[in-house]
Scaffold this motif. Structure first.
Motif, mmCIF file in Angstrom:
data_model
loop_
_atom_site.group_PDB
_atom_site.id
_atom_site.type_symbol
_atom_site.label_atom_id
_atom_site.label_comp_id
_atom_site.label_asym_id
_atom_site.label_seq_id
_atom_site.Cartn_x
_atom_site.Cartn_y
_atom_site.Cartn_z
ATOM 1 N N ALA A 137 0.831 -1.205 0.000
ATOM 2 C CA ALA A 137 0.000 0.000 0.000
ATOM 3 C C ALA A 137 0.865 1.254 0.000
ATOM 4 N N LEU A 138 1.905 1.237 0.816
ATOM 5 C CA LEU A 138 2.793 2.394 0.905
ATOM 6 C C LEU A 138 3.487 2.643 -0.423
ATOM 7 N N TYR A 139 4.016 1.588 -1.029
ATOM 8 C CA TYR A 139 4.723 1.750 -2.294
ATOM 9 C C TYR A 139 3.801 2.187 -3.430
ATOM 10 N N ALA A 140 2.516 1.928 -3.305
ATOM 11 C CA ALA A 140 1.577 2.306 -4.359
ATOM 12 C C ALA A 140 1.192 3.776 -4.308
ATOM 13 N N VAL A 141 1.557 4.471 -3.233
ATOM 14 C CA VAL A 141 1.223 5.889 -3.101
ATOM 15 C C VAL A 141 2.183 6.723 -3.940
ATOM 16 N N GLU A 142 1.649 7.472 -4.868
ATOM 17 C CA GLU A 142 2.483 8.337 -5.694
ATOM 18 C C GLU A 142 2.992 9.516 -4.868
ATOM 19 N N SER A 143 4.233 9.904 -5.124
ATOM 20 C CA SER A 143 4.863 11.066 -4.474
ATOM 21 C C SER A 143 4.949 10.925 -2.957
ATOM 22 N N TRP A 144 5.217 9.708 -2.474
ATOM 23 C CA TRP A 144 5.280 9.556 -1.018
ATOM 24 C C TRP A 144 6.640 9.934 -0.432
ATOM 25 N N TYR A 145 7.668 10.065 -1.260
ATOM 26 C CA TYR A 145 8.950 10.547 -0.733
ATOM 27 C C TYR A 145 8.831 12.007 -0.287
ATOM 28 N N SER A 146 8.100 12.790 -1.076
ATOM 29 C CA SER A 146 7.949 14.217 -0.786
ATOM 30 C C SER A 146 6.707 14.517 0.046
ATOM 31 N N TRP A 147 5.878 13.519 0.271
ATOM 32 C CA TRP A 147 4.587 13.696 0.966
ATOM 33 C C TRP A 147 3.733 14.719 0.219
ATOM 34 N N HIS A 148 3.801 14.667 -1.099
ATOM 35 C CA HIS A 148 3.099 15.638 -1.940
ATOM 36 C C HIS A 148 1.885 15.027 -2.632
ATOM 37 N N SER A 149 1.519 13.812 -2.244
ATOM 38 C CA SER A 149 0.475 13.078 -2.958
ATOM 39 C C SER A 149 -0.835 13.844 -3.029
ATOM 40 N N ARG A 150 -1.300 14.328 -1.895
ATOM 41 C CA ARG A 150 -2.607 14.986 -1.864
ATOM 42 C C ARG A 150 -2.622 16.204 -2.781
#
Length: 397
Positions: A137-150
């Motif tokens: 689930a975590l790896y499927a989140v786009e832009s999770w390195y920058s926490w910019h997904s939302r």
């Protein structure tokens, strides 16, 4: 939209530090006595920028930033020097037979990104989470390195708003008075048509609801995948898709070719071209910031590069409602925005400094595995990995 989802990335069961130990005469010679050798590149998930990898890190970042700069400039040039004119003229070169068909393509682009945000960008992490596959689930989140997904997802909804309004806006679409929309926009032309008025109003209401529902997800999304707000955002995107499909089904029989021509001209001149021009400018600035980081690594230059990355993401994400034409034909979407990326592959390239690994030549073929592999090692998210960690700029060790 061409995204790359690699099963190998999702096969990670645990995130553990890996070390290589000496086990032979050669190792003992290099190691002077058999002490443990630690590969500084072994742990892709927890890799840190340090003096051992700084040169390779900077070279990789600059090479990726150059490609982003080249791709964004090529995208603007392709539109500005040919496709914009062809799309307006809906001639054979454009692939569209009428202005009505072009308007339907504009709305279909909105449908595609609304569906992707709901079912893939938010939906896939949620599906993994509810299946108790937390790492996947975590790896499927786009832009999770920058926490910019939302912010990415909200900008995707803005790309729909801009396409429908015939002009760019900022902030919540729910607070925008559609009476201010361009006269020759999809919304204005449909709202003034008795047979399309209700359908267009429903679409606009749902654009605002989708943006607001995404904005309500607690930040960062990567830490709130299983939240009720994430589920509500998925539902809001589904409602938006349904209403867009209804409107698109009514357009052909109820909008004149003349009205559609005005919509197409407005969209090209006031949405597509300015967005791509801004994208090219922001990626030029990003390249300059990354070059400054390479030349003078410091916490300040890392932060400046991160700010430039965030700025360059905005025009890209607000272009995702119109991923047709050159961006699709030339493979520029996966070139620039493939996700998830191959972390282990990125680290291997950094270790070997083989920059040709993420370049390809010839005609684009989305089924070509070699091209796909190259694209997973470049683009916005590779640079994000190199610049950010845990939502913050990386630091010099």
């Amino acid at each position: 939209m061409n995204k790359i989802f690699k099963a190998s990335i999702f096969a990670v069961a645990a995130l553990a530090t890996v070390s290589i130990t000496s086990c032979g005469d050669d190792d003992d010679d290099n190691n002077k006595g058999g002490t443990e050798l630690v590969d500084p590149y072994a742990d892709a998930e927890n890799l840190e920028y340090n003096s051992e990898n700084a040169a390779a890190w900077g070279n990789y970042a600059v090479n990726v930033a150059k490609l982003l700069n080249d791709d964004s400039q090529a995208l603007y040039d392709e539109w500005n020097n040919g496709f914009a004119k062809d799309f307006k003229a809906h001639n054979a070169a454009s692939g569209y037979s009428s202005a009505v068909a072009c308007v339907q393509q504009i709305i279909e682009g909105c449908i595609d990104i609304a569906n992707e945000v709901g079912t893939a960008k938010i939906g896939e992490p949620v599906d993994y989470w509810t299946s108790n596959k937390k790492t996947q689930a975590l790896y499927a989140v786009e832009s999770w390195y920058s926490w910019h997904s939302r912010d990415d997802y909200k900008n995707n909804i803005l790309s729909i708003a801009n396409s429908l309004l015939g002009q760019p806006i900022t902030g919540s679409p729910a607070k925008y008075d559609i009476k201010k929309a361009a006269d020759n926009s999809v919304i204005s032309k449909c709202a003034s048509n008795a047979k399309l008025k209700d359908a267009s109003q429903l679409v606009w209401n749902n654009v605002g609801k989708a943006w607001s529902a995404i904005d309500a997800i607690p930040q960062p999304f990567r830490n709130n995948i299983g939240s009720s707000e994430a589920a509500a955002a998925m539902d809001a995107c589904a409602e938006l898709v349904s209403s867009l499909e209804e409107l698109n089904g009514l357009v052909a029989d109820n909008l004149s070719e003349k009205d559609c021509q005005a919509i197409v001209d407005q969209f090209v001149d006031n949405v597509a071209l300015p967005t791509y021009k801004d994208l090219a400018a922001k990626n030029k600035a990003l390249l300059e910031a990354v070059q400054a980081l390479q030349k003078n690594p410091s916490n300040a230059t890392f932060e400046a590069a991160c700010e430039a990355w965030l700025a360059s993401r905005q025009p890209w994400e607000t272009s995702e409602a119109f991923l047709f034409g050159p961006v699709s034909e030339l493979g520029l979407d996966p070139n620039m925005d493939s996700w998830p990326l191959d972390q282990d592959g990125i680290v291997q390239v950094m270790k070997e400094q083989k920059w040709s690994s993420f370049q390809w030549t010839g005609d684009y073929d989305e089924e070509n595995e070699a091209i796909e592999a190259a694209q997973s090692l470049r683009g916005f998210h590779t640079l994000e990995y190199l610049l950010f960690k845990d939502g913050k700029a990386r630091t010099v060790k």
